[in-house]
Design an enzyme around this catalytic site. Sequence first.
Site, mmCIF file in Angstrom:
data_model
loop_
_atom_site.group_PDB
_atom_site.id
_atom_site.type_symbol
_atom_site.label_atom_id
_atom_site.label_comp_id
_atom_site.label_asym_id
_atom_site.label_seq_id
_atom_site.Cartn_x
_atom_site.Cartn_y
_atom_site.Cartn_z
ATOM 1 N N HIS B 65 0.798 -1.219 0.000
ATOM 2 C CA HIS B 65 0.000 0.000 0.000
ATOM 3 C C HIS B 65 0.839 1.281 0.000
ATOM 4 C CE1 HIS B 65 -3.841 -1.998 0.458
ATOM 5 N NE2 HIS B 65 -3.331 -2.762 1.383
ATOM 6 N N CYS B 164 -35.847 0.302 18.396
ATOM 7 C CA CYS B 164 -35.016 1.139 19.271
ATOM 8 C C CYS B 164 -34.414 2.311 18.490
ATOM 9 C CB CYS B 164 -33.872 0.321 19.878
ATOM 10 S SG CYS B 164 -34.326 -0.588 21.361
ATOM 11 N N HIS B 165 -33.690 1.993 17.393
ATOM 12 C CA HIS B 165 -32.781 2.976 16.807
ATOM 13 C C HIS B 165 -33.440 3.928 15.802
ATOM 14 C CE1 HIS B 165 -29.525 1.119 18.955
ATOM 15 N NE2 HIS B 165 -29.871 -0.066 18.494
ATOM 16 N N CYS B 206 -26.365 -6.693 20.670
ATOM 17 C CA CYS B 206 -27.770 -6.296 20.533
ATOM 18 C C CYS B 206 -28.652 -7.522 20.353
ATOM 19 C CB CYS B 206 -27.953 -5.352 19.343
ATOM 20 S SG CYS B 206 -27.687 -3.616 19.740
#
Lengths: 106, 245
Positions: B65, B164-165, B206
């Site tokens: 790289h 929830c999110h 979760c």
Amino acid sequence: MTRALVNVPARAKKGDIIEIKTLISHPMESGYRVGYGGEPLKRDIIQTFSCDYDGAKIFLAQFSPAVAANPFVSFHTVATASGKLVFRWEGDNGFEAEETAEIVVE
Amino acid sequence: MWIGGALADEIPRDQRRSGYETMRPETRAMQDSDADNPATLWVLDGEALWNKREGAAGKSCADCHAGAAPMKAVAARFPRFDAARATPVDLEQQINICRRDRQNAPPLAAESHDLLALEAFVAKQSRGDTIEPNREPGAKESIEAGRKLFNERRGQLNLSCAQCHDDNWGKSLGGANIPQGHPNGYPLYRLEWQSLGSMGRRLRNCLSGMRAELWPRDAREYVDIEMYLMSRAAGLKMESPAVRP
């Protein structure tokens, strides 16, 4: 591998109050937990942390099993003289780590 | 108002917020300074691994790289869609693909220190970069699969991620704040874990919280959800390696 990070200002004026920050990688296994197989996990903590500067031990802390993993400690001291600050961590199973930092006081 | 759709409404674009914004000032300060951020311990190990020659090919990551600079913004574009393998690939999987194809080295175990360290070092090069929507051919299908999984009820508590999110972010679950669930800081140091952890660990966390059965570690479902979450987080800035409570 143990890695410790210390953060000390490179330069300070004599009499200045300086902040020092340290961070070290360590599991701080409390000795009160059990592993996946239900076996008790042996206590493995850092017991003491100290800092030597200008011929004196300027900071000493005793850690307990309640301290979280990878302990972070910051404290203040007065810049008195140019030189080396030596940080030492010692703990269970012969754990030892040392780190140094230089400061220029003018 | 009657709400009848199977899918919850997504959070409007202008209301999308990084979890950083709902953290306490002390936790923010920890993330903001490299000297305070415990993830720095992993980043430094990752930098050493990046430059270490590994495997039968005797090459380091840096050899191919040309340093770490080309890794800028890369984490903001992962997971990417690997057309040749017809599957989405996340950053961890890409590291292990490189190890196998370029270094002839054995893969690093999921959630191991070395894999998290390398991932943290690579992801740190993208700090501050904006997450762009993935427009690769093939990505769309994975994003849609992830969106479906995100909205699907599962587990003994019969909950979906969206409940929830999407629907209840900003409120509390016990003593904890419910974030919008953006993946812009992984791998991140969670104070609760006392360790750096991956997106996959968060998702498994979760799932077990919903009392749902976990997918196998290498299941495509995790990457599809990650793919969807990145498209959902488009426009937010990368914070890797972040700190979360």
